[in-house]
Enzyme design. Sequence first.
Site, PDB file in Angstrom:
ATOM      1  N   CYS A   1       0.834  -1.207   0.000  1.00 41.94           N
ATOM      2  CA  CYS A   1       0.000   0.000   0.000  1.00 41.94           C
ATOM      3  C   CYS A   1       0.872   1.263   0.000  1.00 41.94           C
ATOM      4  O   CYS A   1       1.779   1.402   0.826  1.00 41.94           O
ATOM      5  CB  CYS A   1      -0.905  -0.029   1.233  1.00 41.94           C
ATOM      6  SG  CYS A   1      -1.707   1.532   1.582  1.00 41.94           S
TER       7      CYS A   1
ATOM      8  N   CYS B   1       0.765   3.205   3.278  1.00 36.70           N
ATOM      9  CA  CYS B   1       1.551   2.520   4.318  1.00 36.70           C
ATOM     10  C   CYS B   1       3.042   2.766   4.100  1.00 36.70           C
ATOM     11  O   CYS B   1       3.794   2.963   5.062  1.00 36.70           O
ATOM     12  CB  CYS B   1       1.250   1.027   4.325  1.00 36.70           C
ATOM     13  SG  CYS B   1      -0.343   0.582   5.043  1.00 36.70           S
TER      14      CYS B   1
ATOM     15  N   ASP C   1      -1.376  16.327  -0.576  1.00 40.35           N
ATOM     16  CA  ASP C   1      -1.742  15.507  -1.738  1.00 40.35           C
ATOM     17  C   ASP C   1      -0.766  15.795  -2.869  1.00 40.35           C
ATOM     18  O   ASP C   1      -0.410  16.948  -3.136  1.00 40.35           O
ATOM     19  CB  ASP C   1      -3.187  15.816  -2.169  1.00 40.35           C
ATOM     20  CG  ASP C   1      -3.737  14.755  -3.111  1.00 40.35           C
ATOM     21  OD1 ASP C   1      -4.638  14.002  -2.698  1.00 40.35           O
ATOM     22  OD2 ASP C   1      -3.241  14.657  -4.271  1.00 40.35           O
TER      23      ASP C   1
ATOM     24  N   HIS D   1      -3.531   0.166   8.417  1.00 42.16           N
ATOM     25  CA  HIS D   1      -4.093  -0.098   7.099  1.00 42.16           C
ATOM     26  C   HIS D   1      -5.543  -0.554   7.224  1.00 42.16           C
ATOM     27  O   HIS D   1      -5.817  -1.735   7.445  1.00 42.16           O
ATOM     28  CB  HIS D   1      -3.258  -1.132   6.339  1.00 42.16           C
ATOM     29  CG  HIS D   1      -3.757  -1.341   4.940  1.00 42.16           C
ATOM     30  ND1 HIS D   1      -3.473  -0.474   3.916  1.00 42.16           N
ATOM     31  CD2 HIS D   1      -4.567  -2.298   4.417  1.00 42.16           C
ATOM     32  CE1 HIS D   1      -4.075  -0.891   2.818  1.00 42.16           C
ATOM     33  NE2 HIS D   1      -4.749  -1.997   3.091  1.00 42.16           N
TER      34      HIS D   1
ATOM     35  N   ASN E   1     -13.771   9.386   0.056  1.00 40.58           N
ATOM     36  CA  ASN E   1     -14.281   8.499  -0.993  1.00 40.58           C
ATOM     37  C   ASN E   1     -14.141   7.063  -0.484  1.00 40.58           C
ATOM     38  O   ASN E   1     -13.043   6.634  -0.126  1.00 40.58           O
ATOM     39  CB  ASN E   1     -13.473   8.684  -2.281  1.00 40.58           C
ATOM     40  CG  ASN E   1     -13.569  10.102  -2.819  1.00 40.58           C
ATOM     41  OD1 ASN E   1     -14.603  10.758  -2.676  1.00 40.58           O
ATOM     42  ND2 ASN E   1     -12.498  10.592  -3.422  1.00 40.58           N
TER      43      ASN E   1
ATOM     44  N   GLY F   1     -15.199   6.759  -6.235  1.00 37.54           N
ATOM     45  CA  GLY F   1     -14.012   7.513  -6.631  1.00 37.54           C
ATOM     46  C   GLY F   1     -12.768   7.230  -5.821  1.00 37.54           C
ATOM     47  O   GLY F   1     -11.749   7.898  -6.001  1.00 37.54           O
TER      48      GLY F   1
ATOM     49  N   HIS G   1      -6.443   2.831   1.191  1.00 33.57           N
ATOM     50  CA  HIS G   1      -6.071   3.016   2.603  1.00 33.57           C
ATOM     51  C   HIS G   1      -6.903   4.220   3.021  1.00 33.57           C
ATOM     52  O   HIS G   1      -6.770   5.307   2.434  1.00 33.57           O
ATOM     53  CB  HIS G   1      -4.565   3.289   2.710  1.00 33.57           C
ATOM     54  CG  HIS G   1      -4.050   3.540   4.096  1.00 33.57           C
ATOM     55  ND1 HIS G   1      -3.005   2.819   4.644  1.00 33.57           N
ATOM     56  CD2 HIS G   1      -4.404   4.458   5.036  1.00 33.57           C
ATOM     57  CE1 HIS G   1      -2.753   3.274   5.862  1.00 33.57           C
ATOM     58  NE2 HIS G   1      -3.593   4.277   6.123  1.00 33.57           N
TER      59      HIS G   1
ATOM     60  N   HIS H   1      -8.667   7.460   4.013  1.00 30.98           N
ATOM     61  CA  HIS H   1      -8.128   8.817   4.144  1.00 30.98           C
ATOM     62  C   HIS H   1      -9.243   9.829   3.980  1.00 30.98           C
ATOM     63  O   HIS H   1     -10.261   9.547   3.355  1.00 30.98           O
ATOM     64  CB  HIS H   1      -7.030   9.074   3.106  1.00 30.98           C
ATOM     65  CG  HIS H   1      -7.439   8.801   1.690  1.00 30.98           C
ATOM     66  ND1 HIS H   1      -7.470   7.521   1.170  1.00 30.98           N
ATOM     67  CD2 HIS H   1      -7.877   9.614   0.714  1.00 30.98           C
ATOM     68  CE1 HIS H   1      -7.892   7.579  -0.092  1.00 30.98           C
ATOM     69  NE2 HIS H   1      -8.154   8.829  -0.385  1.00 30.98           N
TER      70      HIS H   1
ATOM     71  N   HIS I   1      -9.751  13.740   2.535  1.00 24.99           N
ATOM     72  CA  HIS I   1      -9.173  14.901   1.850  1.00 24.99           C
ATOM     73  C   HIS I   1      -9.540  16.139   2.670  1.00 24.99           C
ATOM     74  O   HIS I   1     -10.728  16.386   2.909  1.00 24.99           O
ATOM     75  CB  HIS I   1      -9.773  15.055   0.451  1.00 24.99           C
ATOM     76  CG  HIS I   1      -9.459  13.919  -0.475  1.00 24.99           C
ATOM     77  ND1 HIS I   1      -8.463  13.979  -1.431  1.00 24.99           N
ATOM     78  CD2 HIS I   1     -10.021  12.682  -0.600  1.00 24.99           C
ATOM     79  CE1 HIS I   1      -8.432  12.832  -2.104  1.00 24.99           C
ATOM     80  NE2 HIS I   1      -9.366  12.025  -1.618  1.00 24.99           N
TER      81      HIS I   1
HETATM   82  P1  AMP Z   1      -8.876   8.912  -3.513  1.00 23.37           P
HETATM   83  O1  AMP Z   1      -9.104   9.022  -4.992  1.00 23.37           O
HETATM   84  O2  AMP Z   1      -9.957   9.500  -2.670  1.00 23.37           O
HETATM   85  O3  AMP Z   1      -8.538   7.496  -3.122  1.00 23.37           O
HETATM   86  O4  AMP Z   1      -7.623   9.830  -3.216  1.00 23.37           O
HETATM   87  C1  AMP Z   1      -6.310   9.414  -3.358  1.00 23.37           C
HETATM   88  C2  AMP Z   1      -5.460  10.654  -3.369  1.00 23.37           C
HETATM   89  O5  AMP Z   1      -4.150  10.275  -3.104  1.00 23.37           O
HETATM   90  C3  AMP Z   1      -5.472  11.425  -4.696  1.00 23.37           C
HETATM   91  O6  AMP Z   1      -5.913  12.755  -4.488  1.00 23.37           O
HETATM   92  C4  AMP Z   1      -4.004  11.381  -5.124  1.00 23.37           C
HETATM   93  O7  AMP Z   1      -3.574  12.581  -5.736  1.00 23.37           O
HETATM   94  C5  AMP Z   1      -3.290  11.137  -3.808  1.00 23.37           C
HETATM   95  N1  AMP Z   1      -2.002  10.453  -3.912  1.00 23.37           N
HETATM   96  C6  AMP Z   1      -1.712   9.337  -4.616  1.00 23.37           C
HETATM   97  N2  AMP Z   1      -0.419   8.989  -4.447  1.00 23.37           N
HETATM   98  C7  AMP Z   1       0.099   9.898  -3.584  1.00 23.37           C
HETATM   99  C8  AMP Z   1       1.392  10.088  -3.015  1.00 23.37           C
HETATM  100  N3  AMP Z   1       2.412   9.263  -3.297  1.00 23.37           N
HETATM  101  N4  AMP Z   1       1.585  11.146  -2.178  1.00 23.37           N
HETATM  102  C9  AMP Z   1       0.561  11.974  -1.910  1.00 23.37           C
HETATM  103  N5  AMP Z   1      -0.674  11.851  -2.401  1.00 23.37           N
HETATM  104  C10 AMP Z   1      -0.900  10.833  -3.232  1.00 23.37           C
HETATM  105 ZN    ZN Z   2      -2.162   1.148   3.828  1.00 23.68          ZN
END
Ligand code: AMP
Ligand code: ZN
Length: 121
Positions: free
Chosen positions: A6, A9, A32, A48, A92, A98, A103, A105, A107
């Site tokens: 992940c 992670c 982000d 996780h 999401n 979406g 993992h 989170h 926003h």
């Molecule tokens: P979601 O689509 O709600 O799962 O959001 C995932 C978010 O993670 C997106 O806004 C991506 O831009 C962000 N993301 C993906 N990889 C990374 C990373 N390595 N560092 C920071 N943000 C990331």
């Molecule tokens: Zn994770």
Amino acid sequence: MLDSKCIFCKIIKKEIPAKIIKENEHVMVIEDIHPKAPVHYLVLPKKHVININYLQESDFNLVTEMVKIVQEITKNIQDSTGKQVDFNLISNNGEGAGQSVFHMHWHFISGKNLYLDGFKL
Ligand code: AMP
Ligand code: ZN
């Protein structure tokens, strides 16, 4: 606790870099990588959990910790009048909603009115 495949992670374990805004024993807040607003952070539990559907009763303290760290962050961000910023917290849950990183989170979005483009809740 953490999943070796992940990406979040890996960030939590500091195996891959990220701009860390704040962290404690339970939670990490990062920027982000593709910000959609002037302030776009991700609030991650240091466990996780795939998404809210997968949270167990014993994980609920993590949700409290996520709320607490959001409050700590907003205490340090003021708008031009010195007032604590207004913000959106978006979660999401599942591919159909979406979610792209599996993992849990939130926003944290600030400095942009998401509702100006016609989307309404
Ligand atoms: P979601 O689509 O709600 O799962 O959001 C995932 C978010 O993670 C997106 O806004 C991506 O831009 C962000 N993301 C993906 N990889 C990374 C990373 N390595 N560092 C920071 N943000 C990331
Ligand atoms: Zn994770």
